[in-house]
Design a protein around this motif. Sequence first.
Motif, PDB file in Angstrom:
ATOM      1  N   SER A 187      -5.487  25.101  13.189  1.00 22.90           N
ATOM      2  CA  SER A 187      -4.055  25.471  13.069  1.00 22.90           C
ATOM      3  C   SER A 187      -3.766  26.874  13.284  1.00 22.90           C
ATOM      4  CB  SER A 187      -3.499  24.921  11.653  1.00 22.90           C
ATOM      5  OG  SER A 187      -4.093  26.053  10.517  1.00 22.90           O
ATOM      6  N   PHE A 188      -2.526  26.948  13.431  1.00 21.47           N
ATOM      7  CA  PHE A 188      -2.083  28.449  13.707  1.00 21.47           C
ATOM      8  C   PHE A 188      -1.946  29.334  12.408  1.00 21.47           C
ATOM      9  CE2 PHE A 188      -0.022  26.123  17.184  1.00 21.47           C
ATOM     10  CZ  PHE A 188      -0.309  26.928  18.420  1.00 21.47           C
TER      11      PHE A 188
ATOM     12  N   TYR B 241      -6.417  30.162  18.722  1.00 22.10           N
ATOM     13  CA  TYR B 241      -5.209  29.809  18.355  1.00 22.10           C
ATOM     14  C   TYR B 241      -4.572  31.404  18.541  1.00 22.10           C
ATOM     15  CZ  TYR B 241      -5.350  25.072  16.514  1.00 22.10           C
ATOM     16  OH  TYR B 241      -5.652  23.899  16.537  1.00 22.10           O
TER      17      TYR B 241
ATOM     18  N   ILE C  63      -0.205  33.344  18.772  1.00 25.96           N
ATOM     19  CA  ILE C  63       1.146  33.190  18.766  1.00 25.96           C
ATOM     20  C   ILE C  63       1.682  34.469  19.661  1.00 25.96           C
ATOM     21  CG2 ILE C  63       3.322  33.265  17.172  1.00 25.96           C
ATOM     22  CD1 ILE C  63       1.485  32.056  15.037  1.00 25.96           C
TER      23      ILE C  63
ATOM     24  N   ARG D 230       5.204  36.164  20.540  1.00 24.26           N
ATOM     25  CA  ARG D 230       6.550  36.488  19.848  1.00 24.26           C
ATOM     26  C   ARG D 230       7.364  37.307  20.662  1.00 24.26           C
ATOM     27  NH1 ARG D 230       3.274  36.381  14.928  1.00 24.26           N
ATOM     28  NH2 ARG D 230       4.105  34.516  13.522  1.00 24.26           N
TER      29      ARG D 230
ATOM     30  N   ARG E 175       1.289  29.247  20.787  1.00 24.89           N
ATOM     31  CA  ARG E 175       2.450  28.878  20.377  1.00 24.89           C
ATOM     32  C   ARG E 175       3.459  30.231  20.786  1.00 24.89           C
ATOM     33  NH1 ARG E 175       3.605  28.696  14.215  1.00 24.89           N
ATOM     34  NH2 ARG E 175       4.575  30.738  14.541  1.00 24.89           N
TER      35      ARG E 175
ATOM     36  N   ASP F 257       6.956  31.753  20.378  1.00 29.72           N
ATOM     37  CA  ASP F 257       8.381  31.981  19.606  1.00 29.72           C
ATOM     38  C   ASP F 257       9.476  32.817  20.351  1.00 29.72           C
ATOM     39  OD1 ASP F 257       6.789  30.400  17.763  1.00 29.72           O
ATOM     40  OD2 ASP F 257       6.664  32.049  16.410  1.00 29.72           O
TER      41      ASP F 257
ATOM     42  N   SER G  25      -3.616  24.455  25.472  1.00 28.82           N
ATOM     43  CA  SER G  25      -2.327  23.668  25.367  1.00 28.82           C
ATOM     44  C   SER G  25      -1.344  24.866  24.977  1.00 28.82           C
ATOM     45  CB  SER G  25      -2.593  22.763  24.134  1.00 28.82           C
ATOM     46  OG  SER G  25      -2.759  23.325  22.816  1.00 28.82           O
ATOM     47  N   TYR G  26      -0.172  24.501  24.753  1.00 28.01           N
ATOM     48  CA  TYR G  26       0.964  25.274  24.308  1.00 28.01           C
ATOM     49  C   TYR G  26       2.223  24.476  23.816  1.00 28.01           C
ATOM     50  CZ  TYR G  26       3.776  24.269  28.484  1.00 28.01           C
ATOM     51  OH  TYR G  26       4.598  23.847  29.414  1.00 28.01           O
ATOM     52  N   LYS G  27       3.126  25.032  23.025  1.00 31.67           N
ATOM     53  CA  LYS G  27       4.272  24.633  22.583  1.00 31.67           C
ATOM     54  C   LYS G  27       5.198  25.861  22.621  1.00 31.67           C
ATOM     55  CE  LYS G  27       5.258  24.178  18.214  1.00 31.67           C
ATOM     56  NZ  LYS G  27       5.248  23.569  17.002  1.00 31.67           N
ATOM     57  N   LEU G  28       6.470  25.754  22.844  1.00 33.58           N
ATOM     58  CA  LEU G  28       7.552  26.749  23.060  1.00 33.58           C
ATOM     59  C   LEU G  28       8.362  26.562  21.547  1.00 33.58           C
ATOM     60  CD1 LEU G  28       8.629  26.378  26.767  1.00 33.58           C
ATOM     61  CD2 LEU G  28       6.735  27.961  25.689  1.00 33.58           C
ATOM     62  N   ASP G  29       8.628  27.701  20.902  1.00 33.22           N
ATOM     63  CA  ASP G  29       9.563  27.416  19.872  1.00 33.22           C
ATOM     64  C   ASP G  29      10.973  28.335  20.154  1.00 33.22           C
ATOM     65  OD1 ASP G  29       8.032  25.521  18.367  1.00 33.22           O
ATOM     66  OD2 ASP G  29       7.425  26.754  17.036  1.00 33.22           O
TER      67      ASP G  29
END
Length: 208
Positions: free
Chosen positions: A73-74, A105, A107, A109, A133, A135, A161-165
């Motif tokens: 996890s992050f 992992y 992040i 920002r 991720r 942010d 993999s990736y996600k945008l918040d």
Amino acid sequence: GWNTAKPIERPYDRARFFAGHVALSLGTKLVGPSRYTPEELTQLGYEAILVGDLHTPQDFGNIHSIGSFAPVSFSDVDLRACYAVLEYDNVGYELHRFTVPYPVYKIIRLDYSNDVLSLIERFKGEIRNNIIRVDINNCSFVDAEFKNKLAEIVNSFEPFSYKLDFIPKTEIQSKVNIARESLDKFIDDQVNCWPNQVREYFSANRNK
């Protein structure tokens, strides 16, 4: 491994080594009734103790935290998967550590602005083959075109993999306020344990 109430005893008299998911207590961090300090474990008399509670590889004399074989996890940002091999003979032992080439992992920002699409370029090396991720903070409104373009750029850097918040400014301020309140309560709890004279001096000069 042990996760029981104290006091603890050495369970195996003939063993030189112990390995288990022992919960460590480190100073003011990770405290609790079922956690043991490195000093307490050392007193058990093992030649080496291998523990798995901490995700970061660390050594405390003859106590060795193996680390995490597979961060999940992050909460394990920038932590490389790893393992250890204990090699020993009649004289002593050596602990050999190895990293595993799993994705890491990470992040990223950034504050929302028209420069985000160019600023993200500097993270190309970090993004490649890792779990990302992104942010984007202080967003009031983000149109679909911006989101799609950012996703296209990040995806072109070949992350595992990736996600945008996209985080609104109001949400960030709310988190800051909650953190401040929590810190103030912690400080007050600590100050209340001080002698009266010290407590009065601190209260009078707190804002400084």
